[in-house]
Scaffold this motif. Structure first.
Motif, PDB file in Angstrom:
ATOM      1  N   ALA A   9     108.764 -23.463  83.914  1.00  0.00           N
ATOM      2  CA  ALA A   9     108.446 -22.083  84.828  1.00  0.00           C
ATOM      3  C   ALA A   9     109.471 -22.052  85.904  1.00  0.00           C
ATOM      4  CB  ALA A   9     106.984 -22.306  85.629  1.00  0.00           C
ATOM      5  N   LYS A  10     109.885 -20.946  86.131  1.00  0.00           N
ATOM      6  CA  LYS A  10     110.899 -20.713  87.261  1.00  0.00           C
ATOM      7  C   LYS A  10     110.507 -20.744  88.570  1.00  0.00           C
ATOM      8  CE  LYS A  10     112.554 -17.045  85.348  1.00  0.00           C
ATOM      9  NZ  LYS A  10     113.831 -15.824  85.124  1.00  0.00           N
ATOM     10  N   ALA A  68     111.984 -20.234  81.312  1.00  0.00           N
ATOM     11  CA  ALA A  68     113.433 -20.526  81.074  1.00  0.00           C
ATOM     12  C   ALA A  68     113.756 -21.619  80.368  1.00  0.00           C
ATOM     13  CB  ALA A  68     114.373 -20.198  81.949  1.00  0.00           C
ATOM     14  N   ALA A  69     114.652 -21.805  79.499  1.00  0.00           N
ATOM     15  CA  ALA A  69     115.263 -22.985  78.897  1.00  0.00           C
ATOM     16  C   ALA A  69     116.780 -22.899  78.944  1.00  0.00           C
ATOM     17  CB  ALA A  69     114.655 -23.017  77.443  1.00  0.00           C
ATOM     18  N   THR A  95     109.248 -13.636  90.906  1.00  0.00           N
ATOM     19  CA  THR A  95     108.734 -14.761  91.493  1.00  0.00           C
ATOM     20  C   THR A  95     107.416 -15.273  90.840  1.00  0.00           C
ATOM     21  OG1 THR A  95     107.803 -14.057  93.441  1.00  0.00           O
ATOM     22  CG2 THR A  95     110.018 -14.777  93.632  1.00  0.00           C
ATOM     23  N   ILE A  96     107.488 -16.259  89.918  1.00  0.00           N
ATOM     24  CA  ILE A  96     106.229 -16.822  89.430  1.00  0.00           C
ATOM     25  C   ILE A  96     105.076 -17.254  90.333  1.00  0.00           C
ATOM     26  CG2 ILE A  96     107.056 -19.425  89.251  1.00  0.00           C
ATOM     27  CD1 ILE A  96     105.842 -19.429  86.574  1.00  0.00           C
ATOM     28  N   ILE A 139     113.377 -24.934  91.254  1.00  0.00           N
ATOM     29  CA  ILE A 139     114.891 -24.545  90.851  1.00  0.00           C
ATOM     30  C   ILE A 139     115.833 -25.027  91.991  1.00  0.00           C
ATOM     31  CG2 ILE A 139     116.330 -22.529  90.437  1.00  0.00           C
ATOM     32  CD1 ILE A 139     114.493 -23.084  88.329  1.00  0.00           C
ATOM     33  N   ASN A 140     115.491 -24.835  93.347  1.00  0.00           N
ATOM     34  CA  ASN A 140     116.397 -25.223  94.351  1.00  0.00           C
ATOM     35  C   ASN A 140     116.551 -26.756  94.514  1.00  0.00           C
ATOM     36  OD1 ASN A 140     116.482 -22.422  95.128  1.00  0.00           O
ATOM     37  ND2 ASN A 140     114.981 -22.543  96.577  1.00  0.00           N
TER      38      ASN A 140
END
Length: 602
Positions: free
Chosen positions: A331-332, A278-279, A468-469, A337-338
């Motif tokens: 990468a997510k 994502a961006a 999930t990656i 992210i958290n």
């Protein structure tokens, strides 16, 4: 017997509905309904005074954007058109052009296109002019502001986590623009923009940030997965638009661009997401802004943008204004992210990962899988361990269900006698049956619970494996090198021994076959139904499920097979404890004897 078989039929029907319907109906309907139910203020028309409660910002179409154009050169040639600063971090590599100052060349060091360690790295962002342009851009809107053709000067040679760079441009009319770009060791860029007015007249500017994608990318097309524009837009909450859905939005008032605009919002993020990458623009979480998703068509090519536009800033002579934006490009990864949500204070940034309807199950499921992965270093083992723990968690309920099923089998002679005695009086027959259930403390629908319990777990595990990656390219043992992909082997080329490319619908791998065998054993735990239609259905069901699950992620098939085996073992023990005959061995002998007899006749 009849009631027990009805329960089993009901459970099978529910499972089939889950398998067929999940890919097509779960995920987006809820968010689509929420999205279209929400109302928004209309943006002000060009030149009109802002409405009450709206920021003093120009309409969304004034955010810079480049119309999609045919590819005129290769990616390498597009990169070579302007002088560039190298980008080098532990997680990213690429470059930043001095012309325009966009972030348009980012590749991921830790991720490759396939499980082959020598395959190309994942390219996330690419420049305009080459194939598949996809970039982030920050700056100012207004008279004298820099554009995509502005040539900046830099005070450094390479952008790294320890060496930020500052870009400078003097417009020759009294305004000096500076942009300090820094990057962390993962996927976050920080852009500190400033404007100093050295002239004699005040200047009015609006800060902006955007993510732009030229052309409609190829998507996987699953309802369970969102790919497209995404954001948490202030109090409007999560907003998701697929590319085709955005193309159908109304034109923004007075403009030639379709899209959605949210005025006077604070907090959140806006960007574009793929399955694993994502961006996204992360605006200052304390300042109001106008957010928008836009789709513009020109020469049969589309440009999609996620835009953040700030309030008008008036800079008096001798004054200087500063503003900070951030960009996520990478990468997510769940943990990262958290961490950004906490450290940067980005509102609901965890929703950048599509956890789906059952997020309250999916997220804990991932945490459990990740915990055991960190202990044992293998997500496949983690799936097996978590399955056992889930079995233990639901053990009391499952035990009651299996005990009820065992009791049901024990009273089959009495049930048969009641049916025979009251075969002409169905009402009386039902009353007697209910009385029997009450005396023996039997729940006639308890047989459905073991499979029904699996439904939300199945959803959650499917979602974790699919989105999930961390599961991407995660190996198990042997031939399973990617738990998020189907079993690569096939029965129809003898698992690779025959040099034959098997059609997709015939890819029946080893693990789907193992799952089919465990389901066959589970079916044989119960007496064969007297009705020939039911009997045929039960006989074909393991084969049908084998074909259906063959295209599912290998990790999910491993879970299903392991769960079936645990269920068979559990049911066997409970039936023996209750003094009920286990039909498994007799059913297996009967099945093979029938086959031997059929072969002898032929």
């Amino acid at each position: 017997m009849l009631d027990d078989n009805k329960n089993l039929i009901m459970a099978i029907a529910l499972s089939v509905a889950v398998l067929i319907g999940w890919n097509y109906f779960v995920g987006s309907p809820l968010f689509e309904g929420q999205k279209h139910a929400q109302q928004q203020p209309k943006p002000a028309a060009p030149g009109a005074a802002p409405q009450e409660g709206q920021p003093s910002a120009p309409p969304a179409s004034t955010v810079p954007g480049t119309a999609a154009a045919p590819v005129v050169e290769s990616r390498e040639a597009a990169l070579a058109r302007a002088p560039r600063l190298p980008l080098d971090t532990p997680s990213l590599f690429g470059s930043i052009p001095l012309k325009g100052g966009r972030i348009d060349d980012v590749s991921l060091k830790g991720y490759r296109e396939t499980v082959d360690p020598n395959s190309p790295h994942i390219v996330l962002l690419s420049p305009a002019g080459g194939p598949e342009p996809y970039y982030a851009e920050f700056g100012w809107v207004g008279a004298g502001a820099p554009t995509a053709d502005t040539l900046w000067t830099a005070d450094g040679k390479t952008l790294t986590p320890s060496t930020p760079v500052t870009l400078t441009w003097d417009n020759g009319q009294g305004l000096v623009f500076r942009r300090r770009i820094s990057v962390d060791e993962k996927f976050a860029f920080t852009l500190e923009d400033s404007v100093e007015n050295k002239g004699e007249k005040p200047a009015s500017l609006n800060a902006y940030g955007l993510v732009s994608r030229h052309g409609k990318p190829q998507t996987q097309g699953y309802y369970v997965l969102h790919e497209g524009l995404i954001g948490v837009v202030g109090d409007y909450g999560l907003q998701e638009f697929g590319y085709a859905a955005l193309d159908k939005e109304p034109f923004i008032q007075g403009q030639g661009t379709r899209g959605k605009v949210w005025n006077a919002v604070t907090g959140g993020f806006l960007g574009i997401t793929d399955k694993y990458w994502a961006a996204a623009v992360l605006p200052d979480q304390t300042l109001p802004y106008q957010g928008s998703f836009t789709s513009r068509e020109e020469n049969k090519q589309f440009t999609y943008q996620a835009n953040v536009l700030g309030d008008t800033r008036t800079i008096a002579p001798g004054q200087k204004v500063e503003l900070t934006h951030r960009l996520f490009a990478g990468a997510k990864e769940v943990g990262q992210i958290n961490a950004y949500e906490q450290s940067l204070g980005v509102k609901k940034f965890d929703l950048l990962i599509d956890w789906g309807w059952f997020y309250f199950i999916t997220k804990p499921m991932f945490k459990a899988l990740d915990f055991f992965y960190r202990l044992f270093g293998n997500f496949g083992l983690s799936i097996l361990i978590v399955t056992v723990l889930l079995k233990l968690l639901f053990l009391p309920l499952a035990n009651r269900s299996y005990v009820s099923m065992a009791k049901m089998k024990a009273v089959q002679p009495e049930m048969a006698a009641i049916r025979e005695r009251y075969k002409e009086d169905k009402v009386k027959q039902q009353q007697e049956m209910m009385g029997l259930y009450k005396r023996e403390k039997i729940n006639p629908v308890a047989g459905c619970w073991p499979i029904l319990i699996q439904v939300p777990v199945f959803f959650a595990l499917y979602k974790v494996l699919f989105v999930t990656i961390e599961m991407r390219h995660a190996p198990f043992f042997g031939w399973i090198r990617d738990l998020a992909a189907p079993d690569p082997t096939s029965l129809f080329n003898l698992f690779g021994l025959i040099p034959f490319d098997v059609p997709h619908f015939l890819h029946i791998g080893v693990w789907p076959l193992i799952m089919g065998v465990t389901m066959f054993l589970q079916m044989k735990m119960n007496p064969e139904p007297p009705d020939p239609v039911q009997k045929a259905m039960f006989s074909w069901m393991p084969l049908i499920f084998t074909f259906m699950l063959a295209s599912f992620p290998a990790g999910l098939v491993i879970y299903w097979a392991w769960n079936n085996l645990l269920s068979v073992s559990q049911q066997y023990v409970i039936m023996r404890r209750n003094g009920v005959k286990v039909e498994l061995w007799d059913n297996l002998r009967s099945t093979f004897k029938k086959k031997e007899a059929a072969n002898a006749k032929s």
